[in-house]
Design a protein around this motif. Structure first.
Motif, PDB file in Angstrom:
ATOM      1  N   GLU A 124      72.422  29.668  37.191  1.00 35.42           N
ATOM      2  CA  GLU A 124      73.262  29.789  38.701  1.00 35.42           C
ATOM      3  C   GLU A 124      72.271  30.199  39.834  1.00 35.42           C
ATOM      4  N   GLY A 125      71.120  30.117  39.623  1.00 27.63           N
ATOM      5  CA  GLY A 125      70.121  30.229  40.593  1.00 27.63           C
ATOM      6  C   GLY A 125      69.813  31.773  41.272  1.00 27.63           C
ATOM      7  N   ASN A 126      70.262  32.627  40.219  1.00 25.16           N
ATOM      8  CA  ASN A 126      69.942  34.228  40.240  1.00 25.16           C
ATOM      9  C   ASN A 126      68.628  34.548  39.897  1.00 25.16           C
ATOM     10  N   VAL A 127      68.122  35.699  40.487  1.00 25.02           N
ATOM     11  CA  VAL A 127      66.793  36.230  39.803  1.00 25.02           C
ATOM     12  C   VAL A 127      66.894  36.811  38.685  1.00 25.02           C
ATOM     13  N   PRO A 128      66.272  36.587  37.698  1.00 24.49           N
ATOM     14  CA  PRO A 128      66.280  37.282  36.329  1.00 24.49           C
ATOM     15  C   PRO A 128      65.608  38.604  36.250  1.00 24.49           C
ATOM     16  N   LYS A 129      66.315  39.506  35.702  1.00 23.73           N
ATOM     17  CA  LYS A 129      65.797  40.852  35.799  1.00 23.73           C
ATOM     18  C   LYS A 129      64.276  40.990  35.302  1.00 23.73           C
ATOM     19  N   ASP A 130      63.823  40.207  34.396  1.00 26.60           N
ATOM     20  CA  ASP A 130      62.508  40.246  33.905  1.00 26.60           C
ATOM     21  C   ASP A 130      61.358  39.442  34.689  1.00 26.60           C
ATOM     22  N   ASN A 131      61.793  38.948  35.518  1.00 28.66           N
ATOM     23  CA  ASN A 131      60.687  38.303  36.579  1.00 28.66           C
ATOM     24  C   ASN A 131      59.646  39.094  36.857  1.00 28.66           C
ATOM     25  N   PRO A 132      58.306  38.706  37.098  1.00 31.26           N
ATOM     26  CA  PRO A 132      57.234  39.525  37.356  1.00 31.26           C
ATOM     27  C   PRO A 132      57.243  40.400  38.679  1.00 31.26           C
ATOM     28  N   PHE A 133      58.049  40.039  39.466  1.00 27.12           N
ATOM     29  CA  PHE A 133      58.180  40.509  40.985  1.00 27.12           C
ATOM     30  C   PHE A 133      59.551  40.845  41.449  1.00 27.12           C
ATOM     31  N   GLN A 134      60.090  42.090  41.763  1.00 30.02           N
ATOM     32  CA  GLN A 134      61.304  42.504  41.727  1.00 30.02           C
ATOM     33  C   GLN A 134      62.164  41.740  42.698  1.00 30.02           C
ATOM     34  N   ASN A 135      63.014  41.338  42.657  1.00 28.23           N
ATOM     35  CA  ASN A 135      64.001  40.663  43.611  1.00 28.23           C
ATOM     36  C   ASN A 135      63.428  39.273  43.752  1.00 28.23           C
ATOM     37  N   SER A 136      62.782  38.703  43.040  1.00 26.27           N
ATOM     38  CA  SER A 136      61.733  37.303  43.599  1.00 26.27           C
ATOM     39  C   SER A 136      62.142  36.361  42.433  1.00 26.27           C
ATOM     40  N   LEU A 137      62.288  35.044  42.862  1.00 23.74           N
ATOM     41  CA  LEU A 137      62.249  34.106  42.007  1.00 23.74           C
ATOM     42  C   LEU A 137      60.668  33.631  41.617  1.00 23.74           C
ATOM     43  N   VAL A 138      59.564  34.139  42.218  1.00 19.02           N
ATOM     44  CA  VAL A 138      58.318  33.678  42.099  1.00 19.02           C
ATOM     45  C   VAL A 138      57.982  34.038  40.517  1.00 19.02           C
ATOM     46  N   TYR A 139      57.539  33.098  39.952  1.00 15.23           N
ATOM     47  CA  TYR A 139      56.987  33.319  38.594  1.00 15.23           C
ATOM     48  C   TYR A 139      55.400  33.180  38.505  1.00 15.23           C
ATOM     49  N   SER A 140      54.849  32.256  39.142  1.00 12.66           N
ATOM     50  CA  SER A 140      53.322  32.290  39.438  1.00 12.66           C
ATOM     51  C   SER A 140      53.013  31.754  40.759  1.00 12.66           C
ATOM     52  N   TYR A 141      51.986  31.826  41.341  1.00 12.98           N
ATOM     53  CA  TYR A 141      51.800  31.420  42.511  1.00 12.98           C
ATOM     54  C   TYR A 141      50.335  30.943  42.780  1.00 12.98           C
ATOM     55  N   GLY A 142      49.825  30.577  43.967  1.00 11.45           N
ATOM     56  CA  GLY A 142      48.628  29.909  44.340  1.00 11.45           C
ATOM     57  C   GLY A 142      48.609  28.574  43.744  1.00 11.45           C
ATOM     58  N   HIS A 143      49.687  27.775  43.721  1.00  6.55           N
ATOM     59  CA  HIS A 143      49.663  26.528  43.490  1.00  6.55           C
ATOM     60  C   HIS A 143      49.586  25.426  44.814  1.00  6.55           C
ATOM     61  N   ARG A 144      48.961  24.226  44.419  1.00  6.17           N
ATOM     62  CA  ARG A 144      49.095  23.351  45.566  1.00  6.17           C
ATOM     63  C   ARG A 144      50.050  22.453  45.506  1.00  6.17           C
ATOM     64  N   ASN A 145      50.319  21.338  44.482  1.00  6.89           N
ATOM     65  CA  ASN A 145      51.197  20.638  44.322  1.00  6.89           C
ATOM     66  C   ASN A 145      51.517  20.673  42.864  1.00  6.89           C
ATOM     67  N   PRO A 146      52.317  21.446  42.132  1.00  9.10           N
ATOM     68  CA  PRO A 146      52.629  21.167  40.919  1.00  9.10           C
ATOM     69  C   PRO A 146      53.558  20.295  40.516  1.00  9.10           C
ATOM     70  N   GLN A 147      53.306  19.319  39.359  1.00  4.12           N
ATOM     71  CA  GLN A 147      54.524  18.544  39.353  1.00  4.12           C
ATOM     72  C   GLN A 147      54.922  18.127  37.905  1.00  4.12           C
ATOM     73  N   GLY A 148      54.091  19.014  36.759  1.00  5.02           N
ATOM     74  CA  GLY A 148      54.786  18.879  35.527  1.00  5.02           C
ATOM     75  C   GLY A 148      54.655  20.151  34.628  1.00  5.02           C
ATOM     76  N   ILE A 149      55.626  20.495  33.875  1.00  4.35           N
ATOM     77  CA  ILE A 149      55.944  21.677  33.153  1.00  4.35           C
ATOM     78  C   ILE A 149      56.284  21.176  31.909  1.00  4.35           C
ATOM     79  N   ALA A 150      55.846  21.803  30.715  1.00  2.00           N
ATOM     80  CA  ALA A 150      56.074  21.859  29.601  1.00  2.00           C
ATOM     81  C   ALA A 150      56.056  23.272  28.705  1.00  2.00           C
ATOM     82  N   TRP A 151      56.491  23.540  27.551  1.00  2.00           N
ATOM     83  CA  TRP A 151      56.242  24.704  26.622  1.00  2.00           C
ATOM     84  C   TRP A 151      55.904  24.248  25.370  1.00  2.00           C
ATOM     85  N   SER A 152      55.107  24.592  24.830  1.00  2.00           N
ATOM     86  CA  SER A 152      54.451  24.609  23.386  1.00  2.00           C
ATOM     87  C   SER A 152      55.560  25.238  22.415  1.00  2.00           C
TER      88      SER A 152
END
Length: 373
Positions: free
Chosen positions: A210-238
């Motif tokens: 629904e677009g809400n912030v998960p309680k276990d995100n790394p920064f409180q009340n923030s959608l940010v999961y990782s930062y310091g990116h220029r232009n990321p365009q692909g994501i996948a999980w092993s």
């Protein structure tokens, strides 16, 4: 004495030849990748269980700037960046219009970008990432109908206010194995935003459906999961849940990163491997001319990466992250996205009509190739 000078001269020539040979064949120490080529030929080792075999089959042709592929039940949908259209791929290599996204603005690299599907609710939703005149946003649509008659239903804005620009918009969205929605965002031409954790740009974001912030995100009340990116365009999980992301560099290095929550990936302070405390180095890097990595998919121990300027489908085994294998080098031009079908085939999109390629008579195309069973 004359014989001694001749002998010394011969030794010097041998040493000179050896030195030249060393300089020519020695690998670039800044680029630790060990690349091999394969044109659907036999491979071994880490790639054996995800070997691509046979000649790719055309699934759709005559597309204009396709950007993202997504499977929904028996249907395959493709987004057209410039037109703002979502089309369903039919069995006769043609497509039909599922819906046209209103309010899209396209300039250069922005427009209708990534898509993903969430079927965990009673009503299936198609999520799309696109550019308006004022921002980038994520909107979900109810999917109505069945194969051959799909339509977009009611729209609901999940996230808005992501800064947009003519380039560096990110745009890939996908549900992770934890059921959360992840989105890549570019720095939108403002490199400092990537280090600003109060900005949505230059990040990988993590949110609920629904677009809400998960309680276990790394920064409180923030959608940010990782930062310091220029232009990321692909994501996948092993298989074990490890997250990977591809990223466009500026002039030096494109990157493949292992993504960890709350970590800083260096832009704009660093590009590529820097071995600097506080920043995460990529697990593999390439020059932009040989890569420009976009969409990515995982299958049976191997990450498959679509490359634009590099005009290649690159495979990286998660058990050997410093190595890579290339398929179809230069054969189909720019490759934008890659996905694994429910039938365990690899599907990919060419991207030669986006203004930066050299389109052929049937471009752009959606193609599929078998994975060795």
């Amino acid at each position: 004495m004359k014989k001694m000078y001749i002998a010394l001269g011969a030794v010097a020539i041998v040493i000179l030849i050896a030195l030249i040979a060393f300089l020519v064949i020695s690998p670039n120490k800044n680029n630790t990748s060990n690349t091999k080529e394969s044109d659907s030929t036999s491979v071994s080792g880490s790639y054996k269980k995800a070997e691509l075999v046979g000649t790719p089959r055309v699934r759709a042709s005559g597309l204009e700037a396709p950007w993202s592929l997504v499977f929904y039940n028996d249907s395959v949908l493709v987004s057209l960046r410039d037109k703002g259209e979502i089309r369903e791929i039919l069995d006769n290599e043609k497509t039909r219009l599922v819906g046209r996204i209103s309010g899209i603005e396209h300039v250069s690299e922005d427009g209708l970008l990534g898509m993903t599907v969430n079927t965990s609710n009673e009503d299936p939703y198609l999520y799309v990432y696109y550019s308006t005149s004022g921002d980038n946003r994520i909107v979900r649509y109810v999917l109505n109908g069945k194969k051959g008659s799909l339509k977009l239903g009611k729209a609901e804005v999940i996230l808005s206010g992501i800064s947009k620009a003519a380039n560096h918009n990110g745009g890939r969205i996908a549900f992770g194995p934890d059921g959360m929605l992840y989105a890549t965002t570019g720095d939108a031409g403002d490199p400092s935003s990537a280090q600003d954790r109060n900005s949505l740009n230059g990040k990988i974001l993590r949110m609920t459906a629904e677009g809400n912030v998960p309680k276990d995100n790394p920064f409180q009340n923030s959608l940010v999961y990782s930062y310091g990116h220029r232009n990321p365009q692909g994501i996948a999980w092993s298989t074990n849940g490890t997250m990977y992301a591809t990223e466009f560099g500026q002039n030096k290095w494109d990157e493949l990163n292992e993504i960890k929550p709350g970590r800083n990936y260096g832009w704009p302070t660093h590009e590529g491997k820097a071995n600097t405390q506080g920043f995460v180095d990529p697990v593999q890097q390439w020059t932009p001319a040989e890569a420009s990595p976009s969409g990515m998919a995982f299958y049976n121990g191997v990450l498959f990466i679509a490359n634009l300027r590099g005009t290649v489908l690159r495979a990286v085994a998660t058990s050997a992250l410093q190595e890579s294998l290339e398929y179809f080098s230069g054969k189909y031009g720019r490759i934008r996205d890659v996905v694994i079908s429910p039938k365990n085939e690899l599907w990919f999109i060419t991207n030669n009509t986006d203004g930066r390629g050299n389109p052929g008579a049937r471009d752009d195309r959606v193609m599929s190739v078998s994975i060795k069973k």
